[in-house]
Design a protein around this motif. Structure first.
Motif, mmCIF file in Angstrom:
data_model
loop_
_atom_site.group_PDB
_atom_site.id
_atom_site.type_symbol
_atom_site.label_atom_id
_atom_site.label_comp_id
_atom_site.label_asym_id
_atom_site.label_seq_id
_atom_site.Cartn_x
_atom_site.Cartn_y
_atom_site.Cartn_z
ATOM 1 N N GLU A 426 -37.765 -27.011 17.235
ATOM 2 C CA GLU A 426 -38.711 -28.127 17.237
ATOM 3 C C GLU A 426 -39.455 -28.172 18.571
ATOM 4 O OE1 GLU A 426 -39.835 -30.967 15.516
ATOM 5 O OE2 GLU A 426 -39.285 -29.789 13.742
ATOM 6 N N LYS A 446 -30.706 -31.247 12.539
ATOM 7 C CA LYS A 446 -31.472 -31.953 11.515
ATOM 8 C C LYS A 446 -30.532 -32.411 10.410
ATOM 9 C CE LYS A 446 -34.941 -30.886 7.961
ATOM 10 N NZ LYS A 446 -35.680 -29.759 7.353
ATOM 11 N N ARG A 472 -35.333 -38.964 15.803
ATOM 12 C CA ARG A 472 -36.685 -38.832 15.243
ATOM 13 C C ARG A 472 -36.573 -38.776 13.735
ATOM 14 N NH1 ARG A 472 -38.414 -34.677 19.055
ATOM 15 N NH2 ARG A 472 -38.245 -33.074 17.472
ATOM 16 N N SER A 474 -38.428 -37.842 10.453
ATOM 17 C CA SER A 474 -39.619 -37.131 10.003
ATOM 18 C C SER A 474 -39.353 -36.554 8.616
ATOM 19 C CB SER A 474 -39.952 -36.012 10.999
ATOM 20 O OG SER A 474 -40.957 -35.182 10.475
ATOM 21 N N LYS A 475 -40.262 -36.816 7.711
ATOM 22 C CA LYS A 475 -40.140 -36.349 6.316
ATOM 23 C C LYS A 475 -38.741 -36.604 5.749
ATOM 24 C CE LYS A 475 -43.916 -33.102 6.569
ATOM 25 N NZ LYS A 475 -44.147 -31.960 7.458
ATOM 26 N N TYR A 479 -33.814 -36.142 13.094
ATOM 27 C CA TYR A 479 -33.707 -35.051 14.058
ATOM 28 C C TYR A 479 -33.063 -35.567 15.338
ATOM 29 C CZ TYR A 479 -36.989 -32.425 11.131
ATOM 30 O OH TYR A 479 -37.590 -31.762 10.088
#
Ligand SMILES: *Cc1c(COP(=O)(O)O)cnc(C)c1O
Length: 505
Positions: A426, A446, A472, A474-475, A479
């Motif tokens: 990332e 993740k 984080r 995300s989608k 993360y």
């Protein structure tokens, strides 16, 4: 006590016009216990010494008020729906504890944003933490010189270090860089003109706008050039006998690409020198000062800074600024502070400005700043020991090892739950308005949630865990960036996720 008893009566009077409801409403409200009745309930006995009496009473009042509102709004229509005394007491206890829960708390930063302004920007290095501890709980030499056995200056603790590290003739540290900018403008351009490029009239973070700070400091802002291009002549053309300063502002989190040009410090020095020479000859007032708001506070040479166009404070001084200022808690990696460096005569003037008193640093910040700066005497040590520099310069390979460890650990701990856990490449960010275009390669653990979108887990980790964990989302996946994590955080992350699966579901 008397007030508490009167409250139900007031409610009844308000409702007296609605005749039908009146009797029912008042009879329900009469069922509500008095504040003291709740306070005397057993549930409160363990709290009665821990919290002030008034704060306990206030929380009981709040809970009773909310029940009263439920009655008035028709949510509660029967006496039987009024919660029992024990429940009211428990709710009031919880509410009271909420009121005294610490607000400023430690968090785990798994976001990968290193200088995260919302999370306190830079973490202090160990030496700085120790130095704060040493002075915080006792007396210290804040304004005492042991050498002279008399009053000393609080500015002395960091000035020599800053001068040694940068080659400046003098230095002073204040509350933050916004304060530093205001003080420099106020001292050297108050009531006079300061010339600044339109390309540098930036807003940094929520509340720092260059034009606003100029207005606050009583400097007259003279804008030159255009948004994308400003030339040397733009400055020299605008110089009048009233010009006191040429100001250069680091664009921080803002970058323009393409048909872009700005005027270097070197060129600004030349322009100022030419005008100052002319003024001297014709015996005209003050000299023009070249001031750079450098922002980030880079003190050492590093490939990362060079490739991202960040110059050091030493560079600024060598290139010819009279004064330069920066933040203490951005790339410098110290406590919140604003550092002003320059010629001794200029710094001496700043020390006498009344704003230096209003914006001065406290002993804890000074201790942290001094300890951080001392580490900079050895640049390699700074890269290793100062968390911000360490996180910024750690190799992706080294971060990868930590991410794999976290992935393995969480896989073994969370195997029974509906998740998929893997290590992925990332990008981390420097944050704090620094190095905005720099993609820092990193590795994250993740987590994909098989049965939900990850949002409720994210919310749980932030709001329900004792130590909020900021990752984080995300989608629909969470993360955990290993770059801003240490192995000491792993257990807490796993514990929190376990708790999420067992408690929240
Ligand atoms: C961050 C920044 C400021 C504000 O500094 P604080 O220390 O947050 O007050 C001012 N100018 C520049 C160029 C900055 O990058």
């Amino acid at each position: 006590m008397g007030d508490d008893q009167k409250q139900p009566e007031v409610q009844i009077k308000q409702k007296s016009s609605k005749k039908d409801n009146k009797d029912n409403l008042s009879s329900i409200l009469k069922e509500l216990p008095q504040v003291d009745e709740v306070l005397n309930h057993d549930t409160f006995s363990f709290l009665s010494h821990a919290l002030p009496h008034e704060s306990l009473k206030n929380s009981i009042r709040d809970v009773l008020e909310s029940i009263r509102n439920d009655v008035k709004s028709g949510k509660i229509t029967d006496k039987k729906q009024i919660p029992p005394l024990s429940e009211i007491a428990t709710d009031s206890c919880k509410h009271a504890l909420q009121l005294v829960k610490p607000s400023l708390r430690k968090v785990i930063n798994a976001s990968g944003v290193i200088i995260h302004t919302n999370l306190g920007r830079s973490c202090l290095c160990e030496d700085a933490v120790k130095a704060v501890e040493d002075v915080a709980g006792g007396y210290c030499t804040l304004e005492y010189s042991t050498e002279n056995m008399a009053r000393g200056s609080r500015h002395s603790h960091v000035e020599q270090l800053l001068c040694t590290l940068t080659g400046a003739g003098g230095a002073i540290a204040v509350n933050n860089n916004a304060a530093a900018v205001m003080m420099v403008l106020n001292e050297f351009a108050k009531g006079h003109e300061a010339i600044v490029s339109r390309g540098e009239l930036v807003e940094i973070g929520g509340s720092f706008r260059v034009p606003d700070i100029m207005a606050l400091s009583d400097a007259k802002m003279v804008e030159v050039g255009t948004t994308n291009k400003t030339h040397a002549e733009d400055y020299s053309d605008k110089i009048t006998p009233d010009t006191a300063m040429l100001l250069k502002v680091h664009p921080s989190n803002y970058r323009m690409e393409g048909f872009v040009e700005d005027v270097s410090i070197k060129e600004l020095r030349k322009i100022a020198d030419a005008e100052n020479k002319r003024r001297k000859k014709s015996d005209e007032g003050q000299q023009i000062i070249v001031y750079e708001d450098q922002g980030s506070g880079v003190l050492i040479e590093d490939e990362l800074f060079k490739t991202n166009g960040e110059h050091t404070i030493t560079d600024s001084l060598k290139l010819g600024v009279d004064i330069v200022s920066c933040s203490g808690d951005k790339l410098l990696g110290g406590p919140q502070a604003g550092i002003i460096l320059g010629k001794k005569e200029h710094i001496d003037r700043l020390k006498k400005n009344p704003l230096a008193r209003a914006l001065r640093l406290d002993k804890m910040t000074l201790a942290a700043l001094e300890a951080t700066l001392r580490i900079y005497l050895d640049a390699d040590a700074a890269r290793k020991k100062i968390p911000t520099l360490r996180m910024l310069t750690e190799s992706a390979d080294s971060v990868k090892k930590r991410a794999i460890k976290l992935t393995k650990f969480l896989t073994s701990e969370l195997g029974d739950f509906p998740v998929e856990i893997e290590t992925v490449e990332e990008i981390s960010r420097a944050g704090g308005g620094s190095l905005p275009m720099c993609d820092i390669a990193t590795f994250c653990t993740k987590i994909t949630f098989k049965n939900d979108d990850g949002y409720s887990a994210d919310k749980f980790l932030v709001q329900e865990n004792e130590i909020p964990i900021i990752s984080r989302l995300s989608k629909e996946c969470l993360y955990f960036d290993a770059r801003t994590l240490s192995e000491t955080n792993f257990k807490e992350i796993s514990k929190a996720l376990k708790k999420y699966f067992t408690e929240a579901k």
